[in-house]
Motif scaffolding. Structure first.
Motif, PDB file in Angstrom:
ATOM      1  N   LEU A 185       0.869  -1.368   0.160  1.00  0.00           N
ATOM      2  CA  LEU A 185       0.403  -0.027   0.290  1.00  0.00           C
ATOM      3  C   LEU A 185       0.760   1.072  -0.023  1.00  0.00           C
ATOM      4  O   LEU A 185       0.386   2.696  -0.623  1.00  0.00           O
ATOM      5  N   ILE A 186       2.310   1.625   0.812  1.00  0.00           N
ATOM      6  CA  ILE A 186       2.651   2.227   0.924  1.00  0.00           C
ATOM      7  C   ILE A 186       3.116   2.324  -1.229  1.00  0.00           C
ATOM      8  O   ILE A 186       3.706   3.547  -1.170  1.00  0.00           O
ATOM      9  N   LEU A 187       4.343   1.302  -1.172  1.00  0.00           N
ATOM     10  CA  LEU A 187       4.726   1.442  -2.877  1.00  0.00           C
ATOM     11  C   LEU A 187       3.651   1.744  -3.545  1.00  0.00           C
ATOM     12  O   LEU A 187       3.786   2.499  -4.413  1.00  0.00           O
ATOM     13  N   GLN A 188       1.740   1.615  -4.094  1.00  0.00           N
ATOM     14  CA  GLN A 188       1.095   1.863  -4.338  1.00  0.00           C
ATOM     15  C   GLN A 188       0.746   3.338  -4.278  1.00  0.00           C
ATOM     16  O   GLN A 188       0.833   4.738  -5.545  1.00  0.00           O
ATOM     17  N   THR A 189       0.691   3.747  -2.819  1.00  0.00           N
ATOM     18  CA  THR A 189       0.942   5.562  -2.970  1.00  0.00           C
ATOM     19  C   THR A 189       1.797   5.474  -3.428  1.00  0.00           C
ATOM     20  O   THR A 189       1.934   7.114  -4.071  1.00  0.00           O
ATOM     21  N   TRP A 190       2.797   5.897  -3.068  1.00  0.00           N
ATOM     22  CA  TRP A 190       3.909   5.915  -3.780  1.00  0.00           C
ATOM     23  C   TRP A 190       4.706   6.649  -4.560  1.00  0.00           C
ATOM     24  O   TRP A 190       4.255   7.555  -5.536  1.00  0.00           O
TER      25      TRP A 190
END
Length: 506
Positions: free
Chosen positions: A125-130
């Protein structure tokens, strides 16, 4: 009788054939390999690719717009003159949407009972958001809720979501990631090129990214109340539940070790091409005039060798004015990013391990400084300002023995309580500009949000001298997804570089 025997033989043959077929697939499957993918297998390669896309666009786009470098020439398509072609749009768009499939697959695999792991879910989820944040801040409205669903849901023409809606959902993803990572499920250190398996540091990066994105939209009436309250919650009222990057060692950096797959993409650039680009006056003048230790390192024994690999000219650091007029003067390259022989011991930028910068501690401190200056959190903004400036130097020079107050005072760029609000913002963002060196498109995004640092305008600037507000959409999107492309343009504005994205509009 003969016919009966033939029938019996045939039946026996068929029975034997069926028996031989039993277990055939198992016998022809390599017992040492698996056809099943695991969450960790999507992580390292996707991160390497994502950081590579960012580094290449940082080098030839962000650095040119933000007066770090000048690719000297009088031809068309010179980014430092605010002139770039439509085909510049394809690289970042294509690359990041491909890697989003990997990050989403990592999430779905981590949901399966056999692979269930809340940490991989949160990191995904962090890497998607980034990734989505870089895309939307570059182009504006983009495919989001329906993106990357062609394989599983046959959505081949995804709708473009409004940037406001994208940001609201990104905030939700980061809150979910924080909760998932709190559980601390172990991850594979070997396949984690950023934090070597530290779930706690991934959680800190996610919440620091949360701050970056909250700050970007905190002035917008639609989300202002939520954004400011959340910044205060993360930094002040609920800090224990929202750990953030707290020192240089916790910075999110994919370090290029030079081993295996971890070779900097800058090494694929010919040495002569890497050297060809000049350093811009704005960038080098600030470093030179403030006697910045990153370009003048005593322990190396000579001013011509330094951490950022910037070569002087006749013993001095001299840049080229960005945006100079075509044909006005025959500018030649002055100082440039130096790349020496591999065996010389020179630590040039071309093979710099820290070039894979994602988010550093200094940026977090400057977010705090701005939030304190605006009264969103308590405390003196100069405390975070000094911390951000010092940590940026020490990220590159861990053994630097100076003090930040003495350095800034001697260079006449120290904080002053008597300065106006605008002057304090300029001081924060000049130092933040240096901290964002090499960090994908963040210098450009922050300048578009704040107007800082104030950049000189050369006589040769095109586009009416206006800093571009976005990239074009890729041309092929107009034909491959025409209905949704037209809807996005009707909502956002013309597919042009001066059309402001949602968070830039009044």
């Amino acid at each position: 009788m003969i016919l009966r025997k033939l029938v019996i033989v045939g039946l026996v043959f068929l029975t034997l054939l069926q028996s031989c077929d039993k277990g055939f697939e198992n016998l022809n499957t390599d017992p040492t390999t698996s056809t099943e993918a695991y969450p960790y297998q999507f992580m390292a390669n996707a991160l390497i690719n994502s950081v590579t896309y960012n580094m290449n666009r940082n080098r030839n786009f962000t650095n040119e717009l933000m007066q770090v470098t000048v690719a000297i020439g009088d031809g068309d398509g010179r980014v430092f003159r605010y002139d770039f072609r439509r085909n510049w749009a394809d690289y970042l768009w294509n690359g990041h949407f491909i890697e989003l499939s990997n990050y989403k697959d990592m999430y779905s695999k981590a949901l399966e009972p056999i692979n269930y792991n809340r940490s991989y879910q949160g990191i995904s989820l962090i890497l998607q958001t980034w990734t989505y944040s870089i895309l939307t801040d570059t182009y504006g409205d983009i495919p989001y809720s329906e993106s990357n669903l062609g394989r599983d849901s046959l959505i081949l023409e995804p709708r473009f979501d409004a940037q406001h809606d994208i940001y609201v959902d990104m905030f939700s993803k980061l809150d979910s990631a924080n909760n998932l990572l709190r559980a601390g499920d172990a991850i594979d250190a070997v396949h984690d090129p950023v934090y070597s398996g530290s779930v706690a540091n991934w959680r800190k990066f996610g919440n620091s990214l949360f701050l970056r994105l909250l700050l970007r939209v905190a002035h917008k009436p639609e989300v202002k109340e939520y954004a400011i309250a959340k910044i205060k919650e993360i930094l002040e009222s609920n800090r224990s539940n929202y750990p953030i990057i707290a020192n240089n060692d916790e910075s999110a950096i994919l370090r290029w070790t030079g081993e295996g797959a971890y070779v900097s993409p800058y090494m694929a650039i010919r040495v002569q091409d890497f050297r060809a680009v000049a350093i811009a006056e704005f960038f080098i003048d600030f470093l030179r005039d403030s006697n910045d230790p990153r370009i003048n390192i005593p322990e190396y024994g000579t001013s011509s060798i330094n951490r950022w690999g910037i070569a002087p000219v006749s013993g001095n650091y001299v840049g080229v004015p960005s945006g100079y007029a075509q044909g006005s003067e025959d500018y030649s390259r002055m100082s440039y990013f130096y790349s020496a022989d591999q065996n010389s011991g020179v630590n040039s930028l071309q093979r710099e391990p820290l070039a894979g910068m994602i988010m550093n501690f200094s940026e977090v401190e400057f977010i705090k400084a701005e939030a304190a200056l605006k009264g969103w959190i308590s405390g003196d903004p100069k405390v975070a300002f000094y911390s951000g400036a010092e940590s940026c130097i020490k990220l590159w020079l861990p053994n630097w023995s100076g003090t930040i107050q003495a350095h800034l005072a001697a260079s006449d760029i120290d904080w002053s309580d008597q300065d106006t609000f605008e002057e304090k913002m300029e001081r924060i963002h000049m130092q933040k500009y240096m901290a964002l060196f090499l960090v994908d498109m963040q210098q450009w995004f922050e300048h578009r949000r704040t107007g800082y640092p104030v950049l000189p305008k050369g006589a040769g600037l095109q586009n009416g001298g206006e800093m571009p507000a976005r990239m074009f959409y890729p041309v092929y999107v107009q034909s491959s997804n025409p209905t949704n492309y037209k809807e996005a343009v009707a909502r956002q504005g013309a597919d042009a570089i001066n059309t402001k994205v949602w968070w830039q509009k009044p």
